[in-house]
Design a protein around this motif. Structure first.
Motif, PDB file in Angstrom:
ATOM      1  N   THR A  29     108.715  10.155  32.404  1.00  0.00           N
ATOM      2  CA  THR A  29     107.326   9.762  32.659  1.00  0.00           C
ATOM      3  C   THR A  29     106.982   8.451  31.957  1.00  0.00           C
ATOM      4  N   GLY A  30     107.716   8.134  30.880  1.00  0.00           N
ATOM      5  CA  GLY A  30     107.409   6.946  30.099  1.00  0.00           C
ATOM      6  C   GLY A  30     106.211   7.148  29.183  1.00  0.00           C
ATOM      7  N   LYS A  31     105.695   8.365  29.106  1.00  0.00           N
ATOM      8  CA  LYS A  31     104.513   8.657  28.285  1.00  0.00           C
ATOM      9  C   LYS A  31     104.861   9.430  27.013  1.00  0.00           C
ATOM     10  N   ALA A  32     106.140   9.653  26.781  1.00  0.00           N
ATOM     11  CA  ALA A  32     106.570  10.433  25.622  1.00  0.00           C
ATOM     12  C   ALA A  32     106.356   9.650  24.334  1.00  0.00           C
ATOM     13  N   ILE A  33     106.177  10.393  23.245  1.00  0.00           N
ATOM     14  CA  ILE A  33     105.928   9.781  21.938  1.00  0.00           C
ATOM     15  C   ILE A  33     106.800  10.430  20.862  1.00  0.00           C
ATOM     16  N   LEU A  34     106.959   9.701  19.776  1.00  0.00           N
ATOM     17  CA  LEU A  34     107.502  10.268  18.549  1.00  0.00           C
ATOM     18  C   LEU A  34     106.330  10.451  17.608  1.00  0.00           C
ATOM     19  N   THR A  35     106.319  11.553  16.891  1.00  0.00           N
ATOM     20  CA  THR A  35     105.272  11.805  15.905  1.00  0.00           C
ATOM     21  C   THR A  35     105.907  12.358  14.631  1.00  0.00           C
ATOM     22  N   GLU A  36     105.322  12.002  13.501  1.00  0.00           N
ATOM     23  CA  GLU A  36     105.788  12.550  12.225  1.00  0.00           C
ATOM     24  C   GLU A  36     105.128  13.889  11.925  1.00  0.00           C
ATOM     25  N   ASP A  37     104.228  14.319  12.784  1.00  0.00           N
ATOM     26  CA  ASP A  37     103.538  15.595  12.624  1.00  0.00           C
ATOM     27  C   ASP A  37     104.539  16.730  12.835  1.00  0.00           C
TER      28      ASP A  37
END
Length: 90
Positions: A29-37
């Protein structure tokens, strides 16, 4: 367990841990994220995981950190409340 060994004993090496959410076998999708949460849960397409890993390994700001990889645009059974997570800039 392997993560703990890496974090504890490999202090002179650069490493990045990416924990993907539930994997989906569809086009990215190109909408994925990395999070430190550490509570970052959800689903993500396999192609999006690959894209994020390449970007993370190319970014010095991700060294010696642990991330969750999720796609906030996907509704996941593991995140029924629709919680949001802060994305890491790569």
């Amino acid at each position: 367990r392997a993560e703990n060994i890496l974090i504890k004993y490999y202090t002179n090496m650069n490493w990045t841990i990416v924990r993907p959410g539930g994997l989906v076998s569809e086009p990215m999708t190109g909408k994925a994220i990395l999070t430190e949460d550490t509570m970052g849960i959800g689903s993500i397409h396999r192609e999006d995981v690959a894209d994020l890993v390449v970007k993370a390994l190319s970014s010095p700001s991700t060294e010696r950190k642990v991330y969750s990889a999720i796609d906030p645009s996907l509704v996941a059974a593991s995140n029924p409340t629709g919680a949001t997570f802060e994305a890491v800039e790569l």
